[in-house]
Design a protein around this motif. Structure first.
Motif, short mmCIF file in Angstrom:
data_model
loop_
_atom_site.label_atom_id
_atom_site.label_comp_id
_atom_site.label_asym_id
_atom_site.label_seq_id
_atom_site.Cartn_x
_atom_site.Cartn_y
_atom_site.Cartn_z
N VAL A 12 7.90 36.37 39.83
CA VAL A 12 7.62 36.03 41.23
C VAL A 12 6.85 37.15 41.93
O VAL A 12 5.73 36.94 42.39
N ILE A 13 7.45 38.32 42.02
CA ILE A 13 6.85 39.39 42.82
C ILE A 13 5.52 39.87 42.25
O ILE A 13 4.50 39.89 42.95
N ARG A 14 5.52 40.27 40.98
CA ARG A 14 4.30 40.80 40.37
C ARG A 14 3.16 39.78 40.40
O ARG A 14 2.06 40.11 40.86
N PRO A 15 3.37 38.53 39.95
CA PRO A 15 2.25 37.57 39.99
C PRO A 15 1.75 37.28 41.41
O PRO A 15 0.56 37.06 41.61
N THR A 16 2.65 37.28 42.36
CA THR A 16 2.24 37.03 43.75
C THR A 16 1.38 38.17 44.27
O THR A 16 0.32 37.93 44.87
#
Length: 159
Positions: A12-16
């Motif tokens: 979630v965090i990294r790809p966003t």
């Protein structure tokens, strides 16, 4: 029980942040620590103080759109692209609870709107100070650090 820290970071965090063109280890660590301190990594999403992982209040969400994102149509379009097509129009604040990537983008935009520079990704006290400034002005840096140790563990889990 919330989301596993490594899964939240990786899926979630990294790809966003990459999608937004804003990824850095410090940004990733800050959002992971924020989710830990605000909601126990999603263990409690329903709260009177705000919606979702990052506990973002409806008024802050609206102001971010009106005062920050509206000034950058390309960025606004990228953020809006993460929201559900029809659900966002019917209940935009609910997206902060049900759509993890959208909530993460909004949380990052709140940081970006208020902070020029981040500390190093391994500087928990520095990250806690940014969290306090952006998300919980009346909080204590120790709240962030304690939540990090309780929910995330070691910094090596983020890298």
């Amino acid at each position: 029980m919330g989301i596993a820290a490594c899964d939240l970071s990786q899926h979630v965090i990294r790809p966003t942040l990459i999608y937004l063109g804003r990824h850095s280890p410090a940004a990733e660590a800050l959002l992971l620590g924020t989710a830990a301190s605000q909601s126990g990594l999603g263990a409690a999403l329903d709260d009177q103080h705000g919606y979702g992982l990052y506990r973002i209040a409806a008024l802050r969400h609206q102001r971010l759109w009106d005062l920050h994102l509206a000034l950058d149509p390309d960025l606004a379009s990228r953020v809006r692209g993460l929201a559900s097509q029809h659900a966002f129009l019917a209940a935009p604040h609910l997206e902060l609870t049900v759509n993890l990537r959208y909530a993460t983008a909004i949380a990052w935009m709140l940081v970006e709107a208020q902070t020029a520079e981040l500390p190093a990704s391994d500087d928990l006290r520095g990250l806690a100070q940014v969290w306090r400034k952006v998300f919980r002005p009346k909080g204590r840096t120790s709240d962030f650090i304690d939540a990090w140790h309780r929910c995330v563990g070691t910094l090596s889990r983020v890298a």
